[in-house]
Structure formats: structure tokens, C-alpha cells
Motif scaffolding. Structure first.
Motif, PDB file in Angstrom:
ATOM      1  N   ARG A 177       0.800  -1.180   0.069  1.00  0.00           N
ATOM      2  CA  ARG A 177       0.018   0.033  -0.052  1.00  0.00           C
ATOM      3  C   ARG A 177       0.745   1.155  -0.001  1.00  0.00           C
ATOM      4  NH1 ARG A 177      -1.924   3.796   3.099  1.00  0.00           N
ATOM      5  NH2 ARG A 177      -0.299   3.205   4.760  1.00  0.00           N
ATOM      6  N   ASN A 178       2.002   1.296   0.676  1.00  0.00           N
ATOM      7  CA  ASN A 178       2.548   2.441   0.882  1.00  0.00           C
ATOM      8  C   ASN A 178       3.540   2.417  -0.362  1.00  0.00           C
ATOM      9  OD1 ASN A 178       2.234   2.924   3.491  1.00  0.00           O
ATOM     10  ND2 ASN A 178       3.858   1.831   4.359  1.00  0.00           N
ATOM     11  N   GLN A 179       3.989   1.472  -1.255  1.00  0.00           N
ATOM     12  CA  GLN A 179       4.619   1.531  -2.564  1.00  0.00           C
ATOM     13  C   GLN A 179       3.723   2.131  -3.370  1.00  0.00           C
ATOM     14  OE1 GLN A 179       5.970  -2.426  -3.325  1.00  0.00           O
ATOM     15  NE2 GLN A 179       8.101  -1.694  -2.852  1.00  0.00           N
ATOM     16  N   LEU A 180       2.540   1.785  -3.549  1.00  0.00           N
ATOM     17  CA  LEU A 180       1.395   2.313  -4.322  1.00  0.00           C
ATOM     18  C   LEU A 180       0.962   3.607  -4.146  1.00  0.00           C
ATOM     19  CD1 LEU A 180      -0.891  -0.757  -4.547  1.00  0.00           C
ATOM     20  CD2 LEU A 180       0.610   0.042  -6.542  1.00  0.00           C
ATOM     21  N   LYS A 181       0.969   4.320  -3.005  1.00  0.00           N
ATOM     22  CA  LYS A 181       0.761   5.476  -2.401  1.00  0.00           C
ATOM     23  C   LYS A 181       2.065   6.388  -3.063  1.00  0.00           C
ATOM     24  CE  LYS A 181       0.001   8.581   1.491  1.00  0.00           C
ATOM     25  NZ  LYS A 181      -0.106   8.536   3.212  1.00  0.00           N
ATOM     26  N   THR A 182       3.333   5.958  -2.880  1.00  0.00           N
ATOM     27  CA  THR A 182       4.197   6.648  -3.420  1.00  0.00           C
ATOM     28  C   THR A 182       4.248   6.691  -5.000  1.00  0.00           C
ATOM     29  OG1 THR A 182       5.630   5.939  -1.652  1.00  0.00           O
ATOM     30  CG2 THR A 182       6.930   6.770  -3.729  1.00  0.00           C
ATOM     31  N   GLU A 183       3.858   5.745  -5.846  1.00  0.00           N
ATOM     32  CA  GLU A 183       3.622   5.874  -7.187  1.00  0.00           C
ATOM     33  C   GLU A 183       2.572   6.847  -7.479  1.00  0.00           C
ATOM     34  OE1 GLU A 183       3.307   1.909  -8.970  1.00  0.00           O
ATOM     35  OE2 GLU A 183       5.056   1.070  -7.831  1.00  0.00           O
ATOM     36  N   LEU A 184       1.627   6.715  -6.746  1.00  0.00           N
ATOM     37  CA  LEU A 184       0.316   7.622  -7.249  1.00  0.00           C
ATOM     38  C   LEU A 184       0.423   9.084  -7.072  1.00  0.00           C
ATOM     39  CD1 LEU A 184      -2.773   5.534  -5.648  1.00  0.00           C
ATOM     40  CD2 LEU A 184      -2.238   6.135  -7.848  1.00  0.00           C
ATOM     41  N   GLU A 185       1.629   9.416  -6.168  1.00  0.00           N
ATOM     42  CA  GLU A 185       1.947  10.776  -5.991  1.00  0.00           C
ATOM     43  C   GLU A 185       2.441  11.511  -7.456  1.00  0.00           C
ATOM     44  OE1 GLU A 185       4.382  11.012  -2.633  1.00  0.00           O
ATOM     45  OE2 GLU A 185       3.032  10.526  -1.174  1.00  0.00           O
ATOM     46  N   LYS A 186       3.154  10.621  -8.136  1.00  0.00           N
ATOM     47  CA  LYS A 186       3.782  10.953  -9.547  1.00  0.00           C
ATOM     48  C   LYS A 186       2.783  11.535 -10.640  1.00  0.00           C
ATOM     49  CE  LYS A 186       7.322   7.686  -8.871  1.00  0.00           C
ATOM     50  NZ  LYS A 186       8.108   6.421  -9.665  1.00  0.00           N
ATOM     51  N   ILE A 243      -8.990   6.902  -6.095  1.00  0.00           N
ATOM     52  CA  ILE A 243      -7.999   6.007  -5.467  1.00  0.00           C
ATOM     53  C   ILE A 243      -7.619   6.508  -4.044  1.00  0.00           C
ATOM     54  CG2 ILE A 243      -5.633   5.306  -5.742  1.00  0.00           C
ATOM     55  CD1 ILE A 243      -6.083   5.535  -8.823  1.00  0.00           C
ATOM     56  N   ARG A 244      -7.767   7.887  -3.625  1.00  0.00           N
ATOM     57  CA  ARG A 244      -7.498   7.893  -2.410  1.00  0.00           C
ATOM     58  C   ARG A 244      -8.633   7.724  -1.507  1.00  0.00           C
ATOM     59  NH1 ARG A 244      -5.499  14.382  -3.327  1.00  0.00           N
ATOM     60  NH2 ARG A 244      -3.310  13.891  -3.962  1.00  0.00           N
ATOM     61  N   GLN A 245      -9.884   7.479  -1.662  1.00  0.00           N
ATOM     62  CA  GLN A 245     -10.885   6.907  -0.995  1.00  0.00           C
ATOM     63  C   GLN A 245     -10.616   5.639  -0.674  1.00  0.00           C
ATOM     64  OE1 GLN A 245     -13.091   8.765   0.729  1.00  0.00           O
ATOM     65  NE2 GLN A 245     -12.290  10.608  -0.219  1.00  0.00           N
ATOM     66  N   ILE A 246     -10.122   4.860  -1.604  1.00  0.00           N
ATOM     67  CA  ILE A 246      -9.944   3.424  -1.653  1.00  0.00           C
ATOM     68  C   ILE A 246      -8.791   3.073  -0.575  1.00  0.00           C
ATOM     69  CG2 ILE A 246      -9.204   1.330  -2.923  1.00  0.00           C
ATOM     70  CD1 ILE A 246     -10.640   2.654  -5.516  1.00  0.00           C
ATOM     71  N   ASN A 247      -7.725   4.008  -0.901  1.00  0.00           N
ATOM     72  CA  ASN A 247      -6.584   4.143  -0.098  1.00  0.00           C
ATOM     73  C   ASN A 247      -6.858   4.052   1.408  1.00  0.00           C
ATOM     74  OD1 ASN A 247      -3.630   3.781   0.368  1.00  0.00           O
ATOM     75  ND2 ASN A 247      -3.935   5.894   0.831  1.00  0.00           N
TER      76      ASN A 247
END
Length: 205
Positions: A134-143, A155-159
Motif C-alpha cells: 500500500r505504501n509503495q502504491l501510495k508513493t507511485e500515485l503521487e507522481k 483512489i485516495r478514498q480506496i486507500n
């Protein structure tokens, strides 16, 4: 004078994707072999290998027209792939929560060293693995925050749901530790060691 360190495979893949995202254009291999070394520092000899790895991972699309192969990738597809990964993680968290509820009933009567102790340790490892993903995907999404605001918000809501589920698991781990301490008189560090609970285990902020 020290020798300059080359790019890692992941750095090459990231820079190759930047070429597609920044230009939003379609390229042939020969085009990328000229552009990548000049603009992104990727050696021309490694362009084909890096490009193929991105195609294999469905991050770059390709098609053959006549005698030529063309390659392209757009930010919207990258966001869609990451959304699917998050949905998969959410499904895993739900499944894990159901397993935990079933396990909780047997824990009430369990003793340290019995089979379900191993099950708790396994579940804890799975939880930590999901948190890491989850943390890896969160970092990728910031791009990709500027690519599609509506998709990003979804996606933030799902997160958030995934984060809440992970913290509920943390509640249950603490409850199990408290029960074991009262039931068997173990110190907290003994319980952590027995179940493989890391020192920095805590809620996700």
C-alpha cells in the motif's frame, strides 16, 4: 577520480516512461534509441531491453504496422493500472479481515505454542506485506496527481478504506497481546518475540 555509477534497471524504466508521459507521442525503437541517451541518460544498448520489460508489464503498448513496430504509453493507463492494484489490495484486506474474525474465536481458547499461534504469526506477516504494498502504491500515485483529479480522488478514498482496515488489524494484534499477557503473565517483549512482532509495529498515520 571515482567511476560514475550507472542507472539501475528501475531508474531506466522510470525515465523511459517519462519520455512517453512528457511527449504523449508514439515512437519506433530507433527513435527511442536516439532520444533516451540524450534526454534521459539511458544507454542506447539498453533501450530495447528496458522497453521490452515495460511492454511485458503492460505499462507500454505496442503494435506492428507494416514492417515497423510502434510503442506508446499514456498517463491515464498508468493510473488505471495502479487503481486496479489498489482494488486488489482492498480485496485482500477484506479477505484477511474475514480470516481474522474466524481465527479470533479460536484464539479465546488457545494456549501459547498451539497451532493457531503459528496462524497469527502468518497473518501478521501478511498484514505487514499488504501495508508495504500500500505504501509503495501510495508513493507511485503521487507522481500522477496532475493527470486525472477525479481518478486520483477515487483512489485516495480506496486507500483510506485500506488504511482503516489495516489499523483494525493492528487493534486486534494489540488485543491478542493484552489477552496473552493477562492469561499467561508474559511480558510484552516476550510476546513480541514469540509472535515475531517488530519493535516499530504501530498504527498507520
Amino acid at each position: 577520480m571515482s567511476k560514475k555509477k550507472g542507472l539501475s534497471v528501475e531508474e531506466k524504466r522510470t525515465r523511459m516512461m517519462e519520455i512517453f508521459f512528457e511527449t504523449k507521442d508514439v515512437f519506433q525503437l530507433k527513435d527511442l534509441e536516439k532520444i533516451a541517451p540524450k534526454e534521459k541518460g539511458i544507454t542506447s544498448m539498453s533501450v530495447k531491453e528496458v522497453l521490452q520489460s515495460l511492454v511485458d508489464d503492460a505499462m507500454v503498448d505496442s503494435d506492428r504496422i507494416g514492417t515497423s513496430n510502434y510503442f506508446w504509453a499514456f498517463p491515464s493507463k498508468a493510473l488505471h493500472i495502479r487503481k486496479q492494484k489498489l482494488e486488489h489490495l482492498e480485496s485482500q484486506l477484506i479477505e484477511g479481515t474475514q480470516k481474522k474474525q474466524s481465527l479470533q474465536q479460536s484464539i479465546e481458547k488457545a494456549k501459547v505454542g498451539r497451532q493457531n499461534t503459528e496462524s497469527r504469526a502468518t497473518m501478521l506477516k501478511e498484514l505487514e506485506g499488504l501495508r508495504h504494498q500500500r505504501n509503495q502504491l501510495k508513493t507511485e500515485l503521487e507522481k500522477y496527481q496532475e493527470c486525472d483529479p477525479e481518478v486520483i480522488e477515487e483512489i485516495r478514498q480506496i486507500n483510506k478504506v485500506a488504511k482503516d482496515a489495516a489499523n483494525r488489524w493492528t487493534d486486534n494484534v494489540y488485543a491478542i497481546k493484552s489477552w496473552a499477557k493477562k492469561k499467561f503473565g508474559f511480558e510484552q517483549n516476550q510476546i513480541d518475540k514469540a509472535f515475531g512482532i517488530p519493535e516499530d509495529f504501530d498504527y498507520i498515520e
